[in-house]
Design an enzyme around this catalytic site. Sequence first.
Site, PDB file in Angstrom:
ATOM      1  N   LYS A  20      24.230  17.216  -5.858  1.00  0.00           N
ATOM      2  CA  LYS A  20      23.580  17.588  -7.116  1.00  0.00           C
ATOM      3  C   LYS A  20      22.846  18.921  -6.970  1.00  0.00           C
ATOM      4  O   LYS A  20      22.650  19.405  -5.849  1.00  0.00           O
ATOM      5  CB  LYS A  20      22.638  16.450  -7.525  1.00  0.00           C
ATOM      6  CG  LYS A  20      23.374  15.130  -7.826  1.00  0.00           C
ATOM      7  CD  LYS A  20      22.408  14.046  -8.278  1.00  0.00           C
ATOM      8  CE  LYS A  20      23.154  12.784  -8.696  1.00  0.00           C
ATOM      9  NZ  LYS A  20      22.240  11.761  -9.252  1.00  0.00           N
ATOM     10  N   TYR A  60      28.840  10.903 -17.158  1.00  0.00           N
ATOM     11  CA  TYR A  60      27.793   9.872 -17.257  1.00  0.00           C
ATOM     12  C   TYR A  60      27.879   9.074 -18.559  1.00  0.00           C
ATOM     13  O   TYR A  60      26.890   8.495 -18.991  1.00  0.00           O
ATOM     14  CB  TYR A  60      26.413  10.518 -17.112  1.00  0.00           C
ATOM     15  CG  TYR A  60      26.047  10.866 -15.682  1.00  0.00           C
ATOM     16  CD1 TYR A  60      26.031   9.884 -14.684  1.00  0.00           C
ATOM     17  CD2 TYR A  60      25.684  12.162 -15.328  1.00  0.00           C
ATOM     18  CE1 TYR A  60      25.683  10.192 -13.370  1.00  0.00           C
ATOM     19  CE2 TYR A  60      25.324  12.474 -14.020  1.00  0.00           C
ATOM     20  CZ  TYR A  60      25.324  11.484 -13.051  1.00  0.00           C
ATOM     21  OH  TYR A  60      24.964  11.785 -11.758  1.00  0.00           O
ATOM     22  N   ARG A  96      28.585   4.493  -0.842  1.00  0.00           N
ATOM     23  CA  ARG A  96      27.368   4.031  -1.529  1.00  0.00           C
ATOM     24  C   ARG A  96      26.306   3.612  -0.522  1.00  0.00           C
ATOM     25  O   ARG A  96      25.124   3.862  -0.715  1.00  0.00           O
ATOM     26  CB  ARG A  96      27.694   2.860  -2.471  1.00  0.00           C
ATOM     27  CG  ARG A  96      28.542   3.236  -3.676  1.00  0.00           C
ATOM     28  CD  ARG A  96      27.792   4.007  -4.729  1.00  0.00           C
ATOM     29  NE  ARG A  96      26.804   3.212  -5.423  1.00  0.00           N
ATOM     30  CZ  ARG A  96      26.197   3.579  -6.555  1.00  0.00           C
ATOM     31  NH1 ARG A  96      26.511   4.726  -7.137  1.00  0.00           N
ATOM     32  NH2 ARG A  96      25.291   2.821  -7.113  1.00  0.00           N
ATOM     33  N   THR A 102      19.811   3.998  -5.718  1.00  0.00           N
ATOM     34  CA  THR A 102      19.657   5.020  -6.755  1.00  0.00           C
ATOM     35  C   THR A 102      18.300   5.721  -6.629  1.00  0.00           C
ATOM     36  O   THR A 102      18.215   6.945  -6.714  1.00  0.00           O
ATOM     37  CB  THR A 102      19.798   4.368  -8.149  1.00  0.00           C
ATOM     38  OG1 THR A 102      21.080   3.756  -8.222  1.00  0.00           O
ATOM     39  CG2 THR A 102      19.642   5.394  -9.256  1.00  0.00           C
ATOM     40  N   ARG A 113      19.834   9.554   0.589  1.00  0.00           N
ATOM     41  CA  ARG A 113      18.695   9.579  -0.338  1.00  0.00           C
ATOM     42  C   ARG A 113      17.401   9.164   0.364  1.00  0.00           C
ATOM     43  O   ARG A 113      16.321   9.659   0.042  1.00  0.00           O
ATOM     44  CB  ARG A 113      18.979   8.692  -1.541  1.00  0.00           C
ATOM     45  CG  ARG A 113      19.987   9.315  -2.520  1.00  0.00           C
ATOM     46  CD  ARG A 113      20.515   8.274  -3.483  1.00  0.00           C
ATOM     47  NE  ARG A 113      21.337   8.828  -4.551  1.00  0.00           N
ATOM     48  CZ  ARG A 113      22.055   8.071  -5.378  1.00  0.00           C
ATOM     49  NH1 ARG A 113      22.058   6.738  -5.247  1.00  0.00           N
ATOM     50  NH2 ARG A 113      22.766   8.627  -6.337  1.00  0.00           N
ATOM     51  N   VAL A 120      13.730   9.441  -8.225  1.00  0.00           N
ATOM     52  CA  VAL A 120      15.029   9.033  -8.772  1.00  0.00           C
ATOM     53  C   VAL A 120      15.683  10.153  -9.575  1.00  0.00           C
ATOM     54  O   VAL A 120      16.912  10.268  -9.626  1.00  0.00           O
ATOM     55  CB  VAL A 120      14.890   7.740  -9.620  1.00  0.00           C
ATOM     56  CG1 VAL A 120      14.117   7.963 -10.916  1.00  0.00           C
ATOM     57  CG2 VAL A 120      16.258   7.135  -9.915  1.00  0.00           C
ATOM     58  N   ASN A 123      17.697  12.946  -6.884  1.00  0.00           N
ATOM     59  CA  ASN A 123      18.156  12.111  -5.768  1.00  0.00           C
ATOM     60  C   ASN A 123      19.355  12.673  -5.014  1.00  0.00           C
ATOM     61  O   ASN A 123      20.109  11.944  -4.369  1.00  0.00           O
ATOM     62  CB  ASN A 123      18.370  10.659  -6.210  1.00  0.00           C
ATOM     63  CG  ASN A 123      19.449  10.520  -7.267  1.00  0.00           C
ATOM     64  OD1 ASN A 123      19.989  11.531  -7.727  1.00  0.00           O
ATOM     65  ND2 ASN A 123      19.779   9.306  -7.627  1.00  0.00           N
ATOM     66  N   HIS A 126      25.544  12.267  -5.742  1.00  0.00           N
ATOM     67  CA  HIS A 126      26.221  11.254  -6.549  1.00  0.00           C
ATOM     68  C   HIS A 126      27.364  10.648  -5.750  1.00  0.00           C
ATOM     69  O   HIS A 126      28.041  11.349  -5.005  1.00  0.00           O
ATOM     70  CB  HIS A 126      26.797  11.877  -7.829  1.00  0.00           C
ATOM     71  CG  HIS A 126      27.775  10.953  -8.526  1.00  0.00           C
ATOM     72  ND1 HIS A 126      27.361   9.966  -9.389  1.00  0.00           N
ATOM     73  CD2 HIS A 126      29.127  10.835  -8.433  1.00  0.00           C
ATOM     74  CE1 HIS A 126      28.420   9.287  -9.814  1.00  0.00           C
ATOM     75  NE2 HIS A 126      29.505   9.796  -9.252  1.00  0.00           N
ATOM     76  N   GLU A 137      36.468   9.492 -12.213  1.00  0.00           N
ATOM     77  CA  GLU A 137      35.663  10.672 -11.909  1.00  0.00           C
ATOM     78  C   GLU A 137      36.489  11.740 -11.198  1.00  0.00           C
ATOM     79  O   GLU A 137      36.373  12.930 -11.511  1.00  0.00           O
ATOM     80  CB  GLU A 137      34.440  10.269 -11.070  1.00  0.00           C
ATOM     81  CG  GLU A 137      33.463   9.431 -11.884  1.00  0.00           C
ATOM     82  CD  GLU A 137      32.367   8.761 -11.047  1.00  0.00           C
ATOM     83  OE1 GLU A 137      32.307   8.998  -9.814  1.00  0.00           O
ATOM     84  OE2 GLU A 137      31.570   7.999 -11.629  1.00  0.00           O
TER      85      GLU A 137
HETATM   86  P1  GDP Z   1      23.644   6.010  -9.112  1.00  0.00           P
HETATM   87  O1  GDP Z   1      25.002   5.436  -9.322  1.00  0.00           O
HETATM   88  O2  GDP Z   1      22.956   5.454  -7.903  1.00  0.00           O
HETATM   89  O3  GDP Z   1      23.639   7.525  -9.088  1.00  0.00           O
HETATM   90  O4  GDP Z   1      22.735   5.554 -10.342  1.00  0.00           O
HETATM   91  P2  GDP Z   1      23.101   5.376 -11.907  1.00  0.00           P
HETATM   92  O5  GDP Z   1      24.571   5.503 -12.112  1.00  0.00           O
HETATM   93  O6  GDP Z   1      22.425   4.150 -12.381  1.00  0.00           O
HETATM   94  O7  GDP Z   1      22.364   6.607 -12.558  1.00  0.00           O
HETATM   95  C1  GDP Z   1      22.915   7.902 -12.471  1.00  0.00           C
HETATM   96  C2  GDP Z   1      21.818   8.871 -12.134  1.00  0.00           C
HETATM   97  O8  GDP Z   1      20.848   8.871 -13.182  1.00  0.00           O
HETATM   98  C3  GDP Z   1      20.996   8.546 -10.875  1.00  0.00           C
HETATM   99  O9  GDP Z   1      21.617   8.985  -9.682  1.00  0.00           O
HETATM  100  C4  GDP Z   1      19.720   9.279 -11.144  1.00  0.00           C
HETATM  101  O10 GDP Z   1      19.865  10.676 -10.879  1.00  0.00           O
HETATM  102  C5  GDP Z   1      19.564   9.090 -12.638  1.00  0.00           C
HETATM  103  N1  GDP Z   1      18.729   7.935 -12.941  1.00  0.00           N
HETATM  104  C6  GDP Z   1      19.029   6.616 -12.805  1.00  0.00           C
HETATM  105  N2  GDP Z   1      18.018   5.831 -13.179  1.00  0.00           N
HETATM  106  C7  GDP Z   1      17.027   6.670 -13.567  1.00  0.00           C
HETATM  107  C8  GDP Z   1      15.707   6.471 -14.083  1.00  0.00           C
HETATM  108  O11 GDP Z   1      15.238   5.348 -14.231  1.00  0.00           O
HETATM  109  N3  GDP Z   1      14.995   7.588 -14.386  1.00  0.00           N
HETATM  110  C9  GDP Z   1      15.482   8.852 -14.227  1.00  0.00           C
HETATM  111  N4  GDP Z   1      14.720   9.895 -14.560  1.00  0.00           N
HETATM  112  N5  GDP Z   1      16.721   9.065 -13.752  1.00  0.00           N
HETATM  113  C10 GDP Z   1      17.481   7.997 -13.429  1.00  0.00           C
HETATM  114 MG    MG Z   2      26.305   5.564 -10.951  1.00  0.00          MG
END
Ligand code: GDP
Ligand code: MG
Length: 160
Positions: A20, A60, A96, A102, A113, A120, A123, A126, A137
């Site tokens: 990122k 996303y 992962r 996350t 991470r 968060v 982080n 991805h 993707e």
């Molecule tokens: P990942 O698969 O672990 O990357 O998590 P997700 O797919 O749930 O979310 C995608 C991305 O959104 C995460 O990597 C974070 O950068 C962001 N994100 C997820 N949850 C939160 C949150 O509660 N607050 C904020 N600000 N960003 C979030």
């Molecule tokens: Mg994800």
Amino acid sequence: AHIFKTGWTGINERTFIAVKPDGVQRRLVGEIIRRFERKGFKLVGMKFLQASEEQLRQHYWELRERPFYKGLVKYMSSGPIVVMAWQGLDVVKTARKMLGETNPADSLPGTIRGDYGVEVSRNVIHGSDSVENAQREISLWFKEHELICWEESNELWIYK
Ligand code: GDP
Ligand code: MG
């Protein structure tokens, strides 16, 4: 290139990884590549680019209703990123694990991470969460000819 249509299973499984904008700014690209290389996974695609908001909205899409979605798209388009496709046995699940949770605050030391992130919303990296999403993707970020099928001289020392 035929792998694109046929086997995405076994040692040909693929996942999508992106460093990122914060990871690039903090000069973590080399460290991240190093971890995947040393693990034994095979790099099959890589690009350095600045993503458009449109591309990120598609990437996303599943999170479009979340309160952080707008901020997430802004963050991800705020600077260059490195997108990669990595191949290997169980690479989706294992990547992962290598990433951590996350939220970096919940991620163990030893994970990417856990070692390099605090919040968060910053982080660092991805990684696809399922084989189906990895496929989606990879085809969103790569054209078929940008994925390289190459023979690994080391394969017999990584797989039995
Ligand atoms: P990942 O698969 O672990 O990357 O998590 P997700 O797919 O749930 O979310 C995608 C991305 O959104 C995460 O990597 C974070 O950068 C962001 N994100 C997820 N949850 C939160 C949150 O509660 N607050 C904020 N600000 N960003 C979030
Ligand atoms: Mg994800």
